[in-house]
Design an enzyme around this catalytic site. Structure first.
Site, mmCIF file in Angstrom:
data_model
loop_
_atom_site.group_PDB
_atom_site.id
_atom_site.type_symbol
_atom_site.label_atom_id
_atom_site.label_comp_id
_atom_site.label_asym_id
_atom_site.label_seq_id
_atom_site.Cartn_x
_atom_site.Cartn_y
_atom_site.Cartn_z
ATOM 1 C CG ASP A 103 -2.930 -1.029 -0.815
ATOM 2 O OD1 ASP A 103 -2.853 -0.803 0.170
ATOM 3 O OD2 ASP A 103 -2.529 0.259 -1.296
ATOM 4 C CG HIS A 122 -3.155 6.325 -0.687
ATOM 5 N ND1 HIS A 122 -3.819 7.526 0.390
ATOM 6 C CD2 HIS A 122 -3.101 5.430 0.195
ATOM 7 C CE1 HIS A 122 -4.906 6.655 1.183
ATOM 8 N NE2 HIS A 122 -4.104 5.373 0.736
#
Ligand code: NAD
Length: 454
Positions: free
Chosen positions: A264, A173
């Protein structure tokens, strides 16, 4: 009737969201969901949660549980893998041993992968488990789709695509970071058209448009006029170590490599952002980002808290919808299942073999890209071009680490670990390399791994 199997279903935080999204997707009603885990206690919890949640929201789904992986996988249509071999404490022990030998955050943490549960070189058991699951699927339900959620998504999607015929899609995600970028810039996400591509956890904002116009100018304007004030308040108020999408690290990566990093990706970078706690604080704020001794503790405590909350809710007669309100999450797992099973065309962020989509990268490496998904599977789309700097200083070095980790797993031998470490910027001597290898391999849990790397 669709059979959905969840391996590692005891990952309560994941599975509870999955159950809710399945219950709230009418076109998947009538499906059977099989939970599989080696931990019986966790298995019973998720099974109880699912049955009660479904009855509260009146969703017609059948839930089953088992510790028998092959029985669970047989005749599945979709398999979701969220299993993490060994559990968090096993990896924390290897981190501790590494740090004794001068490898801050572990021998696994290297440039462009500093993420604390993205286990690569020391992920022997995790790689083995994921490949075994994929091989079981190949034999027991060859038409099934494997949705790989357990990390490392980049390494495992590449490995499984190369070594088996199992149809795999890696999911993460992280790309939703574009929503944070938009909201901090004051832009309505509904009017945003974005594209973020690269490898999982290493994706770059190749397209960012607002109402059809290039929105990078809003980022540039924010950096010029608002960033300092934003960071001043952010440093004082930070409660979430993951709140780093618009951190000084992200802006510095943008300046260095030419595109904005998404999700990330910001957690990675070179050692420039990670030497020690003080360096991490400078770039990621007072909690030093999620991948520090301080930030990771917050994360592990939060996982435990989420687990305890759900476990307590199951014992409490009050409705579960109070703990987990019946609203769809932003996770793409269930919508993708719906697209695959019910032939509904949708566009999703996926990890699949490149096959020419990103021209500068080999075909047989899993890239993270947007793709159309329907009943026939994944259809790759054309993407924007990545700057040379990102290809040469980020993606190729990261790809090389992936190849080394795969070789270490597939071929074994001590030299694969030695080569990984001797090129590490923290290495000061050959003795240091040998000692850390010896100490990690002599952990009682690593008996089998030690034989593999002999
Ligand atoms: P966790 O340890 O809480 O859960 C993992 C589950 O796997 C446990 O219930 C464990 O019993 C089970 N398991 C272990 N070995 C097994 C085996 N041999 N067979 C079946 N089940 C087994 O871990 P978590 O924090 O929930 O993370 C799970 C995975 O999800 C990790 O790899 C993590 O990195 C990944 N993750 C992915 C994303 C993403 O967006 N893709 C986001 C967060 C976490």
């Amino acid at each position: 009737m669709v059979k959905i199997t969840v391996i590692g279903a005891g990952s309560l935080a994941w599975s509870a969201t999955l159950v809710r999204d399945l219950c709230l997707t009418p076109s998947l009603r009538g499906s059977t969901v099989v939970f599989m885990d080696i931990n019986k206690e966790r298995l019973s919890l998720i099974d109880a949660f699912a049955k009660r949640y479904a009855s509260e929201v009146k969703a017609n789904l059948v839930f089953e549980k088992t510790t028998d992986r092959r029985a669970a996988l047989k005749d599945s249509d979709v398999v979701i893998n969220t299993a993490m071999a060994g559990g968090h404490s096993y990896y924390e022990n290897m981190r501790m041993i590494s740090e004794k030998h001068g490898y801050y955050r572990g021998i696994n943490s290297v440039e462009w992968n500093m993420v604390s549960d993205y286990h690569t070189i020391w992920g022997y058991y995790q790689f083995k488990l994921a490949l075994d699951i994929a091989r079981d699927i190949e034999e027991l339900s060859p038409e099934a789709w494997l949705l790989q959620l357990a990390n490392p998504v980049f390494e495992l999607t590449t490995l499984i695509s190369r070594e088996t015929k199992t149809r795999i899609i890696g999911l993460c995600h992280g790309h939703l970071g574009y929503l944070e970028i938009s909201s901090i810039l004051g832009l309505n996400p509904r009017n945003i058209d974005f594209e973020a591509i690269g490898f999982n956890h290493v994706i770059w904002l190749t397209r960012f448009k607002h109402d059809g116009e290039d929105a990078y100018r809003f980022i540039d304007d924010w950096i010029r006029n608002k960033a300092e004030e934003y960071w001043r308040i952010w440093r004082e108020d930070q409660v979430n170590p993951f709140d780093i999408q618009m951190s000084p690290a992200a802006v510095d990566m943008y300046r260095t490599y030419g595109l904005f990093p998404v999700g990330d990706t910001v957690r990675g970078g070179t050692w420039k952002y990670h030497w020690n706690l003080e360096t991490k604080r400078k770039w990621y704020g007072s909690l030093a980002g999620p991948d520090s001794e301080t930030g990771w503790k917050v994360y592990l405590d939060m996982l435990q808290y989420n687990f305890d909350t759900i476990a307590a809710a199951i014992k409490d007669p009050a409705p579960l919808t109070r703990v987990l309100p019946p609203n769809l999450s932003r996770e793409s797992v269930v919508p993708i299942i719906d697209s695959l099973m019910n032939d509904k065309v949708g566009t999703y962020q996926v990890n699949v073999l490149n096959m020419g989509v990103i021209a500068d990268l080999p075909d047989d490496v899993a890239v993270e890209i947007p793709a159309k998904v329907d009943g026939r599977g994944v259809h790759r789309m054309r993407v924007e071009k990545l700057p040379r700097r990102i290809v040469n200083y980020v993606l190729r070095p990261r790809m090389m680490r992936m190849e080394w980790a795969l070789e270490a797993f597939l071929d074994g031998g001590r030299d694969t670990l030695f080569e990984w470490l001797v090129t590490d910027t923290r290495t000061k001597s050959t003795e240091q390399v040998n000692q850390v290898i010896d100490d990690i391999l002599s952990m009682p849990e690593n008996l089998e791994m030690a034989k593999h790397f002999k």
